[in-house]
Design a protein around this motif. Structure first.
Motif, mmCIF file in Angstrom:
data_model
loop_
_atom_site.group_PDB
_atom_site.id
_atom_site.type_symbol
_atom_site.label_atom_id
_atom_site.label_comp_id
_atom_site.label_asym_id
_atom_site.label_seq_id
_atom_site.Cartn_x
_atom_site.Cartn_y
_atom_site.Cartn_z
ATOM 1 N N GLY A 64 0.802 -1.214 0.000
ATOM 2 C CA GLY A 64 0.000 0.000 0.000
ATOM 3 C C GLY A 64 0.837 1.267 0.000
ATOM 4 N N LEU A 65 2.130 1.128 0.319
ATOM 5 C CA LEU A 65 3.029 2.285 0.332
ATOM 6 C C LEU A 65 3.449 2.720 -1.074
ATOM 7 N N LEU A 66 3.102 1.922 -2.096
ATOM 8 C CA LEU A 66 3.495 2.253 -3.467
ATOM 9 C C LEU A 66 2.959 3.621 -3.883
ATOM 10 N N LEU A 67 1.705 3.883 -3.536
ATOM 11 C CA LEU A 67 1.083 5.143 -3.938
ATOM 12 C C LEU A 67 1.800 6.332 -3.308
ATOM 13 N N TYR A 68 2.141 6.204 -2.041
ATOM 14 C CA TYR A 68 2.826 7.297 -1.351
ATOM 15 C C TYR A 68 4.275 7.411 -1.827
ATOM 16 N N GLY A 69 4.841 6.297 -2.255
ATOM 17 C CA GLY A 69 6.177 6.335 -2.826
ATOM 18 C C GLY A 69 6.222 7.175 -4.090
ATOM 19 N N MET A 70 5.142 7.124 -4.879
ATOM 20 C CA MET A 70 5.074 7.934 -6.086
ATOM 21 C C MET A 70 5.050 9.415 -5.735
ATOM 22 N N PHE A 71 4.277 9.776 -4.702
ATOM 23 C CA PHE A 71 4.228 11.180 -4.284
ATOM 24 C C PHE A 71 5.608 11.663 -3.853
ATOM 25 N N ALA A 97 8.481 10.452 -4.827
ATOM 26 C CA ALA A 97 9.338 10.508 -6.011
ATOM 27 C C ALA A 97 9.088 11.775 -6.816
ATOM 28 N N ILE A 98 7.855 12.284 -6.780
ATOM 29 C CA ILE A 98 7.533 13.506 -7.506
ATOM 30 C C ILE A 98 8.108 14.734 -6.798
ATOM 31 N N VAL A 99 8.073 14.727 -5.475
ATOM 32 C CA VAL A 99 8.459 15.908 -4.704
ATOM 33 C C VAL A 99 9.975 16.038 -4.524
ATOM 34 N N VAL A 100 10.664 14.926 -4.302
ATOM 35 C CA VAL A 100 12.087 14.970 -3.946
ATOM 36 C C VAL A 100 12.970 15.652 -4.997
ATOM 37 N N PRO A 101 12.883 15.294 -6.291
ATOM 38 C CA PRO A 101 13.782 15.943 -7.281
ATOM 39 C C PRO A 101 13.677 17.466 -7.304
ATOM 40 N N PRO A 102 12.458 18.056 -7.420
ATOM 41 C CA PRO A 102 12.405 19.525 -7.411
ATOM 42 C C PRO A 102 12.757 20.129 -6.059
ATOM 43 N N ALA A 103 12.522 19.378 -4.975
ATOM 44 C CA ALA A 103 12.865 19.891 -3.652
ATOM 45 C C ALA A 103 14.377 20.026 -3.483
ATOM 46 N N ARG A 130 14.543 25.717 -3.027
ATOM 47 C CA ARG A 130 14.282 25.836 -1.591
ATOM 48 C C ARG A 130 12.800 26.018 -1.314
ATOM 49 N N GLY A 131 12.113 26.711 -2.231
ATOM 50 C CA GLY A 131 10.697 26.951 -2.040
ATOM 51 C C GLY A 131 9.888 25.668 -2.002
ATOM 52 N N VAL A 132 10.207 24.736 -2.909
ATOM 53 C CA VAL A 132 9.496 23.450 -2.944
ATOM 54 C C VAL A 132 9.745 22.665 -1.663
ATOM 55 N N LEU A 133 11.001 22.660 -1.222
ATOM 56 C CA LEU A 133 11.343 21.958 0.021
ATOM 57 C C LEU A 133 10.621 22.589 1.205
ATOM 58 N N ALA A 134 10.592 23.918 1.241
ATOM 59 C CA ALA A 134 9.944 24.618 2.354
ATOM 60 C C ALA A 134 8.449 24.332 2.391
ATOM 61 N N VAL A 135 7.797 24.399 1.240
ATOM 62 C CA VAL A 135 6.362 24.132 1.192
ATOM 63 C C VAL A 135 6.063 22.701 1.620
ATOM 64 N N SER A 136 6.896 21.772 1.196
ATOM 65 C CA SER A 136 6.712 20.369 1.579
ATOM 66 C C SER A 136 6.833 20.187 3.087
ATOM 67 N N LEU A 137 7.850 20.811 3.678
ATOM 68 C CA LEU A 137 8.049 20.690 5.126
ATOM 69 C C LEU A 137 6.931 21.380 5.908
ATOM 70 N N ILE A 138 6.480 22.533 5.401
ATOM 71 C CA ILE A 138 5.374 23.241 6.050
ATOM 72 C C ILE A 138 4.114 22.370 6.024
#
Length: 234
Positions: free
Chosen positions: A161-168, A170-176, A180-188
């Motif tokens: 069931g973690l496959l779906l969250y793994g995709m999310f 994978a989408i966020v990590v490269p641009p983060a 810095r903005g992407v990383l900050a929004v993700s952490l917030i």
């Protein structure tokens, strides 16, 4: 027309293969929350939106209201409207209003990216071919995952069931890593989500998702404004 349809199907095969694995995880997740394999497959057939479906299933499992569902889906899936507007500038003259309405069903992040990369105007047959193959992979993966979720041991289904969250992720990590903005929004978003999870538990899952997404986006826009080509902040 036939040539464009086959070309669209060919370009949609990589998308289909990716969707098979991700929707497999959604199928398992849906069954674990009490949704039957048939209904999970119908959800995928009528939505084709990974984040929207994942959030929707959580709301259903929590007994949320229709208002929560509507607000969550609008918040999460608003980007598809923007993608459709962008692609509307690149459509062939054959794209009449009925064709536009039909093609809007299958506009996803991946299909948008492939269509936007095409050098020539997009024809209805090309988009239908790609959407058909991609939707087939998404629905088939959901059905297989849902049926597997009913047969496999709980420990295995929880892991899959973690496959779906793994995709999310994978989408966020490269641009983060680059912005810095992407990383900050993700952490917030993570921090706000944890607050609702452990402190403000009276807020339902649906409303918590909406507040988390909007608050993180607004803070990100305020703290990390995008600069235009002239250097001015927008």
């Amino acid at each position: 027309m036939k040539k464009d349809f086959i070309k669209g199907m060919t370009h949609g095969i990589p998308i289909m293969l990716g969707y098979l694995s991700v929707s497999f995880g959604f199928g398992i997740t849906a069954v674990s929350k009490g949704i039957s394999a048939l209904w999970a497959s119908l959800i995928s057939l009528t939505n084709i939106t990974s984040a929207g479906q994942a959030a929707g299933v959580d709301i259903i499992a929590a007994g949320g209201t229709l208002l929560e569902m509507v607000l969550v889906q609008i918040t999460i899936n608003m980007r598809y409207s923007l993608m459709a507007l962008s692609l509307s500038q690149r459509l062939d003259k054959k794209f009449t209003t009925p064709h536009r309405l039909a093609a809007s069903y299958g506009i996803t992040d991946e299909i948008f990216a492939v269509c936007a990369a095409q050098p020539e105007p997009l024809t209805p047959a090309y988009m239908y071919g790609m959407i058909f193959v991609a939707a087939l992979g998404w629905v088939s993966g959901t059905a297989i995952g849902a049926m597997a979720g009913q047969l496999l041991p709980t420990a295995v289904t929880n892991a899959m069931g973690l496959l779906l969250y793994g995709m999310f992720i994978a989408i966020v990590v490269p641009p983060a890593k680059k912005e810095r903005g992407v990383l900050a929004v993700s952490l917030i978003a993570v921090v706000i989500s944890l607050l609702f999870k452990y402190l403000f538990t009276a807020v339902s899952v649906g409303f918590a998702t909406v507040i988390c997404a909007i608050a993180a986006s607004l803070l990100g826009a305020w703290l990390f404004p995008v600069k235009d080509e002239g250097g001015a902040e927008e």
